[in-house]
Design an enzyme around this catalytic site. Structure first.
Site: not given
Length: 292
Positions: A64, A72, A114
């Site tokens: 990320r 999104e 992540r």
């Protein structure tokens, strides 16, 4: 006897010289081996505008990008947001199968496991890159500069937050990408199910005309031309009124957050205020709930 000693000294000297030359070649052969601040990786998959799968040291990781937030496109509980597809397509075109250099801030991973990294298209000249290098070679910065992402300050990984905020202001001023109001209006007309949600940046609302049901608003910086007759006092009052609609208000100095209506909500100065839509977001950013 003297000749034998001289030959041995010559052989030892030659061996030492060879070892020195070999070490120099190894040190210069790959500029990444001498510095762990930047890790070379390959992008193997692009999930959306700010999320990737990378191959690093023979292993696959989900990554990320930090300091930015793109609209999104694959969220399980949210419809595709304005300019989300454009941001996703842009990252796919720019990064798929590309070699990149990863730089960590403070955190190694987020709560989802992540990797949290700045992604560089080329490695900068030092661990303290210039603003020009950041704008030219760091992909996170390019997303903001070109209007594909919002500058998103997320504690404790805020090394470039101030610079990203400046890049965002420039993108707003030039109506780049997601700051293009005509395109936003067209999108909202054709996607009534996708309520426009522009996240907050460091407690500053983004644009009065785009409130959503959660109370988030967009940055008034883009309203300057429309409100030149508004006095500085009136403008500041309007920003305060808009921000007062946010559900969570946090103090970046004390790292404590308050729910709208609570005792300490209005006592936080604008200088130290950071806004969130949900308590989970505030907690994930490192803030704790006020006791009262």
């Amino acid at each position: 006897m003297f000749d034998k000693i001289k030959n041995k000294i010559f052989k030892l000297s030659s061996m030492c010289l060879c070892l020195v030359l070999l070490a120099s070649l190894v040190g210069c052969g790959d500029k990444n081996t001498g510095d762990s601040s930047f890790q070379r990786a390959t992008v193997v998959r692009v999930i959306d505008g700010d999320t990737l799968h990378v191959s690093l040291d023979g292993k696959k990781y989900k990554l990320r990008m930090i300091g930015v937030d793109t609209p999104e496109t694959v969220h399980p509980n949210k419809p595709v947001q304005f300019y989300g597809k454009e941001a996703s397509d842009y990252t796919k075109n720019q990064l798929k199968d590309r070699t990149v250099y990863l730089q960590k801030d403070v955190s190694d991973t987020d709560k989802y496991g992540r990797l949290l990294r700045y992604v560089w298209l080329e490695r900068p000249s030092s661990d303290n890159p210039s603003h020009e290098e950041i704008a030219r070679y760091m992909y996170n910065a390019q997303l903001v500069i070109n209007g594909y992402a919002y500058s998103y300050s997320y504690q404790p990984d805020t090394r470039y937050s101030d610079l990203f905020a400046k890049f965002q202001h420039q993108a707003q001023e030039n109506s780049r990408g997601l700051w293009d109001e005509a395109r936003l209006k067209s999108f909202n007309q054709t996607h009534p199910e996708a309520i426009e949600t522009r996240p907050l940046n460091k407690g500053k609302s983004i644009k009065k005309g785009n409130k959503n049901t959660s109370g988030q608003v967009s940055n008034p910086a883009t309203d300057i031309n429309k409100n030149q007759d508004m006095s500085s006092k009136e403008h500041n009052s309007q920003v305060a009124d808009d921000n007062s609609q946010a559900y969570i208000k946090a103090n970046k100095k004390s790292m404590v957050y308050h729910i709208r209506g609570s005792k300490g909500y209005d006592s936080i100065s604008d200088k130290n205020a950071v806004y969130f839509d949900k308590e989970d977001d505030a907690i994930a950013a490192g803030y704790r709930k006020a006791k009262r």
